[in-house]
Scaffold this motif. Structure first.
Motif, PDB file in Angstrom:
ATOM      1  N   GLU A  67      -8.566   0.786  25.737  1.00  0.00           N
ATOM      2  CA  GLU A  67      -9.195   0.030  24.646  1.00  0.00           C
ATOM      3  C   GLU A  67     -10.413  -0.708  25.212  1.00  0.00           C
ATOM      4  O   GLU A  67     -10.305  -1.406  26.214  1.00  0.00           O
ATOM      5  N   MET A 101      -9.709  -7.754  12.395  1.00  0.00           N
ATOM      6  CA  MET A 101     -10.539  -8.505  11.425  1.00  0.00           C
ATOM      7  C   MET A 101      -9.762  -8.753  10.139  1.00  0.00           C
ATOM      8  O   MET A 101      -9.925  -9.781   9.492  1.00  0.00           O
ATOM      9  N   GLY A 129      -8.524   4.340  22.414  1.00  0.00           N
ATOM     10  CA  GLY A 129      -8.639   3.477  21.243  1.00  0.00           C
ATOM     11  C   GLY A 129      -7.315   2.811  20.901  1.00  0.00           C
ATOM     12  O   GLY A 129      -6.311   3.495  20.690  1.00  0.00           O
ATOM     13  N   GLN A 164       0.794  -1.236   0.000  1.00  0.00           N
ATOM     14  CA  GLN A 164       0.000   0.000   0.000  1.00  0.00           C
ATOM     15  C   GLN A 164       0.828   1.289   0.000  1.00  0.00           C
ATOM     16  O   GLN A 164       0.421   2.260  -0.620  1.00  0.00           O
TER      17      GLN A 164
HETATM   18  P1  FAD Z   1     -10.009   1.308  14.588  1.00  0.00           P
HETATM   19  O1  FAD Z   1      -9.248   0.245  13.981  1.00  0.00           O
HETATM   20  O2  FAD Z   1     -11.482   1.339  14.422  1.00  0.00           O
HETATM   21  O3  FAD Z   1      -9.680   1.314  16.143  1.00  0.00           O
HETATM   22  C1  FAD Z   1     -10.395   2.070  17.088  1.00  0.00           C
HETATM   23  C2  FAD Z   1     -10.329   1.380  18.444  1.00  0.00           C
HETATM   24  O4  FAD Z   1     -10.888   2.239  19.434  1.00  0.00           O
HETATM   25  C3  FAD Z   1     -11.134   0.087  18.501  1.00  0.00           C
HETATM   26  O5  FAD Z   1     -10.307  -0.952  18.984  1.00  0.00           O
HETATM   27  C4  FAD Z   1     -12.256   0.400  19.484  1.00  0.00           C
HETATM   28  O6  FAD Z   1     -12.625  -0.731  20.260  1.00  0.00           O
HETATM   29  C5  FAD Z   1     -11.616   1.470  20.349  1.00  0.00           C
HETATM   30  N1  FAD Z   1     -12.568   2.365  21.017  1.00  0.00           N
HETATM   31  C6  FAD Z   1     -13.582   3.070  20.440  1.00  0.00           C
HETATM   32  N2  FAD Z   1     -14.219   3.816  21.365  1.00  0.00           N
HETATM   33  C7  FAD Z   1     -13.584   3.579  22.551  1.00  0.00           C
HETATM   34  C8  FAD Z   1     -13.793   4.040  23.881  1.00  0.00           C
HETATM   35  N3  FAD Z   1     -14.741   4.941  24.182  1.00  0.00           N
HETATM   36  N4  FAD Z   1     -12.980   3.568  24.849  1.00  0.00           N
HETATM   37  C9  FAD Z   1     -12.001   2.680  24.582  1.00  0.00           C
HETATM   38  N5  FAD Z   1     -11.774   2.209  23.345  1.00  0.00           N
HETATM   39  C10 FAD Z   1     -12.553   2.661  22.333  1.00  0.00           C
HETATM   40  N6  FAD Z   1      -6.568  -1.378   6.079  1.00  0.00           N
HETATM   41  C11 FAD Z   1      -5.511  -1.373   5.304  1.00  0.00           C
HETATM   42  O7  FAD Z   1      -4.779  -0.395   5.273  1.00  0.00           O
HETATM   43  N7  FAD Z   1      -5.197  -2.457   4.532  1.00  0.00           N
HETATM   44  C12 FAD Z   1      -5.944  -3.564   4.542  1.00  0.00           C
HETATM   45  O8  FAD Z   1      -5.634  -4.519   3.823  1.00  0.00           O
HETATM   46  C13 FAD Z   1      -7.070  -3.599   5.367  1.00  0.00           C
HETATM   47  N8  FAD Z   1      -7.851  -4.680   5.396  1.00  0.00           N
HETATM   48  C14 FAD Z   1      -8.934  -4.680   6.212  1.00  0.00           C
HETATM   49  C15 FAD Z   1      -9.723  -5.817   6.241  1.00  0.00           C
HETATM   50  C16 FAD Z   1     -10.818  -5.868   7.076  1.00  0.00           C
HETATM   51  C17 FAD Z   1     -11.664  -7.120   7.079  1.00  0.00           C
HETATM   52  C18 FAD Z   1     -11.130  -4.755   7.909  1.00  0.00           C
HETATM   53  C19 FAD Z   1     -12.311  -4.793   8.822  1.00  0.00           C
HETATM   54  C20 FAD Z   1     -10.349  -3.616   7.863  1.00  0.00           C
HETATM   55  C21 FAD Z   1      -9.253  -3.566   7.014  1.00  0.00           C
HETATM   56  N9  FAD Z   1      -8.462  -2.441   6.929  1.00  0.00           N
HETATM   57  C22 FAD Z   1      -7.364  -2.448   6.138  1.00  0.00           C
HETATM   58  C23 FAD Z   1      -8.850  -1.180   7.569  1.00  0.00           C
HETATM   59  C24 FAD Z   1      -8.074  -0.875   8.862  1.00  0.00           C
HETATM   60  O9  FAD Z   1      -8.207  -1.941   9.753  1.00  0.00           O
HETATM   61  C25 FAD Z   1      -8.604   0.417   9.440  1.00  0.00           C
HETATM   62  O10 FAD Z   1      -8.457   1.462   8.526  1.00  0.00           O
HETATM   63  C26 FAD Z   1      -7.847   0.805  10.720  1.00  0.00           C
HETATM   64  O11 FAD Z   1      -7.979  -0.215  11.674  1.00  0.00           O
HETATM   65  C27 FAD Z   1      -8.379   2.096  11.311  1.00  0.00           C
HETATM   66  O12 FAD Z   1      -7.619   2.398  12.451  1.00  0.00           O
HETATM   67  P2  FAD Z   1      -8.125   3.326  13.649  1.00  0.00           P
HETATM   68  O13 FAD Z   1      -7.130   3.170  14.731  1.00  0.00           O
HETATM   69  O14 FAD Z   1      -8.383   4.688  13.144  1.00  0.00           O
HETATM   70  O15 FAD Z   1      -9.531   2.732  14.095  1.00  0.00           O
END
Ligand code: FAD
Ligand code: NAP
Ligand code: SF4
Length: 674
Positions: free
Chosen positions: A410, A421, A387, A346
């Protein structure tokens, strides 16, 4: 095997003696074009990039490809080495690497018909399917001149202080084009018989050896498996390897697949070390050291391959974007905390194909070493990060390393967020490594990690700074009957492992829709023989190019419909270098894609849709919703009410166009700033 101080990986740390020089271990950093080659200040930045890898103790570095003349450019005005003044710029790189006791060879690459410009040339006037430019057929004089240019280029590399050169003879570039009837239809002394087709490669190698003398490393990258129709036979590949050895090469590197091949060779779904069987087959044929390559990303696999005798050295390229200190860290044995390359492409190849500088999803500092120097905090603070997804993990670890007192909250029982996932998808099992790496970094940096804790705004009043990295929540579209028991969310399927029937409709054909389709089709990561059979690779190598007459795709376990409202190509926004693989995979497994869909209703019978001016009932057992996400920002109101200032990153900031690349780089940037 001599006693090695690094008993966990004794084969990796056994030096390789080339007679006139000694490589300190068996890991080579494979050639990668980074985009810095053509950048203003590119040489300063490349010097820092390579020096950091040399400091990380890699045995040998190969630079990105450098053209021996203008016709050989990869794209207009891309890097070439034809004059002494150009050679002087390279000294920045060689001096920087040598200061860290590293060794570096420069790759000479003539792009041939893959050159994306009107000056491109080839043995015959045949356009490649991946370029819009038809090459000019080389004249006999042109061929002779080009051989001289290769030799001149190697002489200038020597002048610039390189320890040697790698001659790029694979991936479908010019030398490879001479070798096979697929692209060489000549009837002069450069075409026809194999002796004639090999001549170009052999004259280059022997010419460089003659010019450089015996104490200059020559690596030849040999296409051992072309993966194109009318490519080389195995017998030809062996004959070439033997002749290359005689012509004076010190090491032969393995090339797998032309760029136009329709077989994935390095993407994440390729089983680790999936193509090393080809190098192993060559081992008994030549006596100079062989390098094996492709999707090897850990010291464990490298050690195993060396121990098995499949090769004498292991090439890793992208893993050195993910972690400059891979080799040095491997010295601590299996307890190492290497930031593993997950094969996603990527931020490396996808960036290059869109004209951006390469970097790395799991290490955004890669290729930006001079711009991104993280300093300890001068005013340590008490920081809460909400998070533990990619954004929160990256941010919290860097904050804690800089001296802040950090608490990461978390709500789930474990870290990773949505990325957990991704790890469930067949072929994406390496994504677990990213969660492992950041989790360990958090522990080592002293951050406090509190899982199973869904924080409220009132929990955050005592902190000096709050970072909201609460990510995203899957979207539930408003379709009549969407609360029917047939309907599952993608977390239901991937995380909670709810049972799924034989006939399935997936709403949403984005990255996650495709991943869920792959999960429902396969559920398990493929072993090497199944992968090769499915993509039409003949491990017995009976046909030219190593291709089977027909791929052997197993009957799919489910009937799947993949639906989207828009009319564009399904999966059109998937990665530039990997999208075609996902699209081919679901097509091969008979997934029916329907575009321009209007969702009418969900009932006991299935899902009713309208498309192409007709209404259709898809009689399915389950409907899985993969319709994107919205930002999880339920905390923001409470924070504002309590007058708590906060920073917001990753999916919590913006759900659209979100991926782990953005999440991690936003986390790191903020972590370096507070
Ligand atoms: P998130 O991953 O959503 O993490 C947020 C965290 O905050 C969660 O663990 C949640 O439980 C926690 N949280 C929320 N509110 C609270 C609260 N009030 N108190 C405590 N904890 C809280 N991306 C890629 O770049 N390449 C890929 O190949 C890819 N494949 C994917 C395949 C699948 C099946 C999925 C589902 C996603 C994929 N992604 C991929 C996307 C990637 O996983 C997301 O873009 C990334 O995880 C986003 O990161 P984030 O930290 O912003 O949010
Ligand atoms: P996405 O790629 O934006 O796809 C969302 C899908 O849902 C689209 O097909 C969209 O198409 C549909 N959709 C949106 N709103 C809808 C609604 N209200 N009703 C019905 N359908 C709707 O998002 P994603 O698949 O959820 O992936 C999330 C992120 O993870 C992506 O940005 C991606 O970069 C990343 N990811 C990457 C990979 C990878 O291999 N690189 C793999 C997985 C995920 P229509 O609007 O046309 O119906
Ligand atoms: Fe590896 Fe992905 Fe980083 Fe490229 S972007 S080096 S494939 S982890």
């Amino acid at each position: 095997m001599p006693d090695s101080p690094h008993s966990a990986y004794p084969h990796i740390f056994e030096p390789l003696d080339l007679g006139f020089t000694r490589l300190k271990n068996r890991i080579i950093m494979g050639s990668m074009h980074t985009g810095l080659e053509e950048h203003r200040n590119g040489f300063e930045r490349m010097a820092a990039f390579y020096a950091e890898r040399a400091q990380g103790e890699v045995g040998l570095i190969v630079t990105g490809g450098v053209a021996p003349n203008r016709q050989g450019w990869v794209s207009p005005f891309s890097i070439k080495l034809t004059t002494s003044s150009e050679a002087r710029k390279h000294q920045l790189i060689t001096n920087a690497v040598h200061q860290h006791q590293g060794k570096i060879v420069m790759q000479i690459l003539h792009a041939g018909r893959y050159g994306y410009h009107p000056l491109c040339v080839a043995p015959s006037r045949i356009k490649s399917p991946i370029s819009k430019f038809t090459p000019r057929k080389m004249s006999q004089r042109g061929i002779r001149r080009t051989i001289k240019h290769y030799i001149r280029c190697a002489a200038l590399a020597q002048e610039a202080g390189y320890d040697g050169v790698e001659i790029m003879g694979s991936e479908g570039y010019l030398i490879n084009e001479f070798l096979v009837p697929h692209t060489n239809k000549r009837s002069d002394e450069w075409g026809g018989s194999y002796e004639n087709r090999m001549r170009f490669a052999l004259e280059i190698v022997s010419g460089i050896r003659q010019m450089a003398g015996p104490e200059f490393i020559i690596v030849y990258r040999l296409s051992m498996l072309d993966l194109v129709p009318n490519g080389s036979t195995w017998e030809e590949v062996v004959m070439l390897a033997k002749e290359i050895e005689k012509a004076g090469a010190n090491i032969i590197n393995t090339g797998i697949g032309w760029h136009e091949a329709r077989v994935p060779t390095i993407a994440t779904m390729v089983p680790n070390g999936g193509f090393s069987w080809v190098t192993a087959r060559m081992k008994k044929e030549v006596s100079i050291p062989l390098i094996t390559t492709n999707r090897i990303n850990s010291p464990e696999q490298a050690e195993e391959l060396l121990k098995s005798g499949a090769a004498d050295m292991i090439s890793m390229a992208r893993p050195f974007l993910a972690d400059a200190h891979l080799v040095a860290k491997a010295k601590s044995g299996p307890q190492h905390n290497i930031n593993t390359c997950i094969g996603c492409n990527q931020a490396c190849l996808d960036h290059l194909f869109s004209g951006k500088t390469a970097s790395c999803l799991v290490n955004p500092r890669a290729c930006h070493e001079t711009l991104w120097n993280v300093q300890p905090s001068t005013t340590p603070k008490n920081v809460a990060v909400v998070g533990g997804g990619p954004a929160g993990m990256a941010c919290a670890s860097i904050l804690a390393e800089r001296g802040h007192q950090v608490t990461l909250f978390e709500s789930a029982h474990t870290l990773g967020g949505q990325f957990r996932m991704a790890c469930e998808i067949p072929g994406k099992q390496d994504f677990k490594e990213t969660i492992r790496y950041f989790s360990r970094r958090l522990v080592e940096s002293g951050a406090q990690v509190v899982t199973n804790k869904r924080v409220e705004a009132t929990d955050l009043t005592a902190f000096d700074e709050v970072v909201l990295a609460s990510g995203v929540t899957p979207r539930t579209p408003s379709i009549p009957g969407v609360d029917h028991e047939k309907v599952l969310s993608y977390p239901d399927v991937l995380l909670h492992k709810k049972p799924v029937g034989k006939r399935v409709a997936i709403i949403g054909a984005g990255g996650i829709g495709f991943d869920v389709a792959e999960f429902l089709l396969q559920q398990e990561h493929q072993e090497i023989p199944e992968f090769m059979a499915e993509w039409g690779v003949d491990m017995e190598y009976k046909n030219r190019g190593g291709l089977l007459d027909k791929p052997n795709v197993e009957a799919p376990p489910r009937e799947i419909y993949l639906l989207q409202r828009s009319t564009g190509k399904p999966g059109g926004k998937l990665g530039k270098t990997t999208g075609w693989i996902h699209r081919a995979s679901i097509r091969n497994h008979g997934v029916k894609t329907i575009t321009g869909v209007e969702y009418l209703q969900i009932s006991d019978d299935g899902i009713e849709i309208r498309y192409a001016d007709k209404v259709d009932l898809l009689r399915v057992d389950n409907i899985v919703i993969c319709a994107g996400q919205t930002s999880e920002t339920s905390l923001t109101k409470g924070l504002k009410d309590l007058n708590i200032n906060f920073h917001i990153i990753g999916g919590a900031r913006l759900a659209g166009e979100l991926d782990a690349k953005r999440a991690i780089s936003e986390g790191m940037e903020l972590g370096a700033r507070i």
